[in-house]
Write a protein that holds these residues in place. Structure first.
Motif, PDB file in Angstrom:
ATOM      1  N   VAL A  67      39.551  54.258  50.078  1.00  0.00           N
ATOM      2  CA  VAL A  67      39.998  53.100  49.305  1.00  0.00           C
ATOM      3  C   VAL A  67      39.687  51.841  50.104  1.00  0.00           C
ATOM      4  O   VAL A  67      40.106  51.703  51.252  1.00  0.00           O
ATOM      5  CB  VAL A  67      41.513  53.169  48.994  1.00  0.00           C
ATOM      6  CG1 VAL A  67      41.934  51.944  48.178  1.00  0.00           C
ATOM      7  CG2 VAL A  67      41.853  54.442  48.246  1.00  0.00           C
ATOM      8  N   PRO A 104      39.431  47.376  49.841  1.00  0.00           N
ATOM      9  CA  PRO A 104      39.788  46.214  49.024  1.00  0.00           C
ATOM     10  C   PRO A 104      38.542  45.486  48.536  1.00  0.00           C
ATOM     11  O   PRO A 104      37.515  45.439  49.221  1.00  0.00           O
ATOM     12  CB  PRO A 104      40.592  45.338  49.998  1.00  0.00           C
ATOM     13  CG  PRO A 104      40.031  45.691  51.347  1.00  0.00           C
ATOM     14  CD  PRO A 104      39.666  47.145  51.286  1.00  0.00           C
ATOM     15  N   SER A 150      41.775  42.796  44.162  1.00  0.00           N
ATOM     16  CA  SER A 150      42.739  41.724  44.405  1.00  0.00           C
ATOM     17  C   SER A 150      42.105  40.427  43.916  1.00  0.00           C
ATOM     18  O   SER A 150      40.898  40.227  44.068  1.00  0.00           O
ATOM     19  CB  SER A 150      43.107  41.619  45.890  1.00  0.00           C
ATOM     20  OG  SER A 150      41.974  41.246  46.666  1.00  0.00           O
ATOM     21  N   TYR A 185      37.050  54.255  46.104  1.00  0.00           N
ATOM     22  CA  TYR A 185      37.901  53.488  45.200  1.00  0.00           C
ATOM     23  C   TYR A 185      37.961  52.045  45.708  1.00  0.00           C
ATOM     24  O   TYR A 185      38.356  51.802  46.857  1.00  0.00           O
ATOM     25  CB  TYR A 185      39.312  54.066  45.134  1.00  0.00           C
ATOM     26  CG  TYR A 185      39.389  55.413  44.455  1.00  0.00           C
ATOM     27  CD1 TYR A 185      39.727  55.526  43.114  1.00  0.00           C
ATOM     28  CD2 TYR A 185      39.124  56.583  45.161  1.00  0.00           C
ATOM     29  CE1 TYR A 185      39.799  56.751  42.489  1.00  0.00           C
ATOM     30  CE2 TYR A 185      39.185  57.818  44.542  1.00  0.00           C
ATOM     31  CZ  TYR A 185      39.532  57.896  43.207  1.00  0.00           C
ATOM     32  OH  TYR A 185      39.585  59.121  42.594  1.00  0.00           O
ATOM     33  N   GLU A 227      49.911  51.710  37.357  1.00  0.00           N
ATOM     34  CA  GLU A 227      49.785  52.209  38.727  1.00  0.00           C
ATOM     35  C   GLU A 227      51.039  52.971  39.137  1.00  0.00           C
ATOM     36  O   GLU A 227      50.962  53.994  39.827  1.00  0.00           O
ATOM     37  CB  GLU A 227      49.535  51.044  39.687  1.00  0.00           C
ATOM     38  CG  GLU A 227      49.091  51.463  41.069  1.00  0.00           C
ATOM     39  CD  GLU A 227      47.732  52.129  41.075  1.00  0.00           C
ATOM     40  OE1 GLU A 227      47.461  52.897  42.024  1.00  0.00           O
ATOM     41  OE2 GLU A 227      46.948  51.908  40.128  1.00  0.00           O
ATOM     42  N   GLU A 260      39.875  48.712  45.392  1.00  0.00           N
ATOM     43  CA  GLU A 260      41.141  48.178  44.886  1.00  0.00           C
ATOM     44  C   GLU A 260      41.007  46.664  44.711  1.00  0.00           C
ATOM     45  O   GLU A 260      40.731  45.938  45.658  1.00  0.00           O
ATOM     46  CB  GLU A 260      42.279  48.510  45.842  1.00  0.00           C
ATOM     47  CG  GLU A 260      43.642  48.124  45.282  1.00  0.00           C
ATOM     48  CD  GLU A 260      44.772  48.777  46.045  1.00  0.00           C
ATOM     49  OE1 GLU A 260      45.545  48.026  46.682  1.00  0.00           O
ATOM     50  OE2 GLU A 260      44.883  50.018  46.021  1.00  0.00           O
ATOM     51  N   GLY A 279      45.481  45.075  41.757  1.00  0.00           N
ATOM     52  CA  GLY A 279      45.993  46.424  41.923  1.00  0.00           C
ATOM     53  C   GLY A 279      45.206  47.504  41.215  1.00  0.00           C
ATOM     54  O   GLY A 279      45.370  48.683  41.537  1.00  0.00           O
ATOM     55  N   GLU A 280      44.381  47.156  40.257  1.00  0.00           N
ATOM     56  CA  GLU A 280      43.578  48.172  39.583  1.00  0.00           C
ATOM     57  C   GLU A 280      42.472  48.647  40.508  1.00  0.00           C
ATOM     58  O   GLU A 280      42.032  47.935  41.414  1.00  0.00           O
ATOM     59  CB  GLU A 280      42.991  47.625  38.275  1.00  0.00           C
ATOM     60  CG  GLU A 280      44.020  47.424  37.184  1.00  0.00           C
ATOM     61  CD  GLU A 280      43.386  47.177  35.833  1.00  0.00           C
ATOM     62  OE1 GLU A 280      43.536  48.015  34.936  1.00  0.00           O
ATOM     63  OE2 GLU A 280      42.723  46.130  35.681  1.00  0.00           O
ATOM     64  N   ARG A 281      42.009  49.876  40.245  1.00  0.00           N
ATOM     65  CA  ARG A 281      40.986  50.467  41.110  1.00  0.00           C
ATOM     66  C   ARG A 281      39.746  50.822  40.305  1.00  0.00           C
ATOM     67  O   ARG A 281      39.837  51.281  39.165  1.00  0.00           O
ATOM     68  CB  ARG A 281      41.525  51.726  41.793  1.00  0.00           C
ATOM     69  CG  ARG A 281      42.564  51.426  42.870  1.00  0.00           C
ATOM     70  CD  ARG A 281      43.076  52.701  43.519  1.00  0.00           C
ATOM     71  NE  ARG A 281      43.993  52.410  44.614  1.00  0.00           N
ATOM     72  CZ  ARG A 281      44.596  53.337  45.346  1.00  0.00           C
ATOM     73  NH1 ARG A 281      44.365  54.623  45.097  1.00  0.00           N
ATOM     74  NH2 ARG A 281      45.420  52.999  46.325  1.00  0.00           N
TER      75      ARG A 281
END
Length: 346
Positions: free
Chosen positions: A88, A90, A220, A216, A46, A218, A190-192
């Motif tokens: 983006v 979560p 967690s 996207y 990232e 994201e 943290g990856e998307r």
């Protein structure tokens, strides 16, 4: 940064952002993802994406080439017309969901042009209708018992054009959309996950609804009651009776998809940490997994019954007869006590 990564989305800035805004966003994300500050498996990758996006902003020629490439992609078959912003959001996963892959339902809210008024916010009527503000009387209350002329209908009481009730005159309305997402195995903090053309769309009154940008998600990882993720290794603390530790044998330990049996070592040193190969967290391809690291926590009983005490006294007596071999630290301590019990000579 791959050709499909949008530098505006990577840095989380508007397409009209100034260079100062870009620099501030870069500094914030660089501190967040720098491998020296972030122990996440995804941190290094990232950080490289953020740095590559920032370098693209600093090179006007490369940025122009990237924008031209995006235009070419649109001409080659991407949805025509205005494209909305990328988004983006979560997405929280349990360790099990992230390790094994899963399907998740998410709800998105689109702002779409109102069908009833065709996005104008107004309705034209074939005949006069009562003004909704003054109910057709042409006057509205102004307090203290007085009235004033209704400004909506200029005191006429009736209108041929009114605000659309479906969209409250805005020209667009909110619609909820459910999206079922297939999450591949092996994603970490943290990856998307990129979903092309699935971002929520936002229409503006009187304008054509834009095509959706990219969404996207994201990732967690939720805190787990049993495991802590270190890289691709899973660390688990397992309470074990002191008697089981002394006797050896098997203990049951948790895994991401069930349990496994751990054979305790009969070594006099008795390790308190065991590593079970291949029972940890998988990589994105699913070919390699980390290890399951089991850390044993000794549990001494709080209560000892009378019958138990008799047995323990027998064990204590047998140990005392061969203390130097069975418990060297106790033997050394006992020697010091014997020395201190001898009368001192003056």
């Amino acid at each position: 940064m791959s050709s499909c990564d949008d530098p505006f989305t990577v840095l989380g800035v508007r397409r009209e952002a100034s260079l100062d805004e870009v620099k501030r966003a870069y500094r914030r994300l660089a501190m967040q993802w720098h491998p020296d500050r972030n122990s996440s498996v995804a941190a290094e990758a990232e950080f490289r994406r953020v740095h590559a996006a920032y370098e693209l902003f600093l090179d006007p020629q490369r940025m122009a080439e990237w924008q031209q490439a995006q235009t070419t992609m649109t001409d080659a078959g991407e949805p025509a017309g205005t494209v909305g912003d990328d988004c983006v959001l979560p997405l929280e996963l349990t360790l099990e969901e992230a390790a094994l892959g899963c399907r998740k339902d998410i709800e998105l809210v689109d702002s779409v042009g109102c069908r009833r008024c065709c996005g104008s916010g107004k309705l034209q009527h074939d005949h006069l209708v009562p003004c909704p503000r003054c109910s057709g009387c042409g006057r509205v209350s102004r307090g203290r018992g007085g009235t004033s002329r209704c400004t909506s209908c200029a005191g006429r009481g009736y209108l041929r054009e009114t605000d659309c009730a479906d969209c409250a005159g805005s020209g667009y309305r909110q619609e909820t959309r459910k999206l079922t997402v297939t999450v591949p195995a092996g994603l970490v903090d943290g990856e998307r996950l990129r979903l092309a053309r699935q971002a929520p769309v936002s229409a503006t009154s009187g304008r054509e609804t834009p095509a959706a940008g990219d969404l996207y998600l994201e990732i967690s990882l939720a805190e787990h009651s049993l495991f802590v993720l270190h890289g691709r290794d899973l660390v688990c603390e397992v309470p074990v009776s002191v008697f089981r530790l002394l006797c050896g044998g098997q203990v049951e330990v948790p895994t991401l998809n069930g349990t496994a049996l751990l054979e305790l070592s009969s070594d006099p040193g008795r390790p308190f940490e065991y590593r079970l190969s291949g029972l940890g967290f998988p990589d994105r391809q699913g070919r390699h997994k980390g290890d399951l690291v089991v850390r044993l926590q000794t549990v001494v009983p709080d209560i000892v019954g009378a019958a138990d005490a008799v047995l323990l006294e027998r064990i204590e007596g047998r140990q005392a007869a061969d203390l130097a071999r069975r418990a060297p630290p106790l033997a050394a301590w006992d020697a010091q006590m014997r020395t201190r019990r001898q009368p001192s000579t003056r």
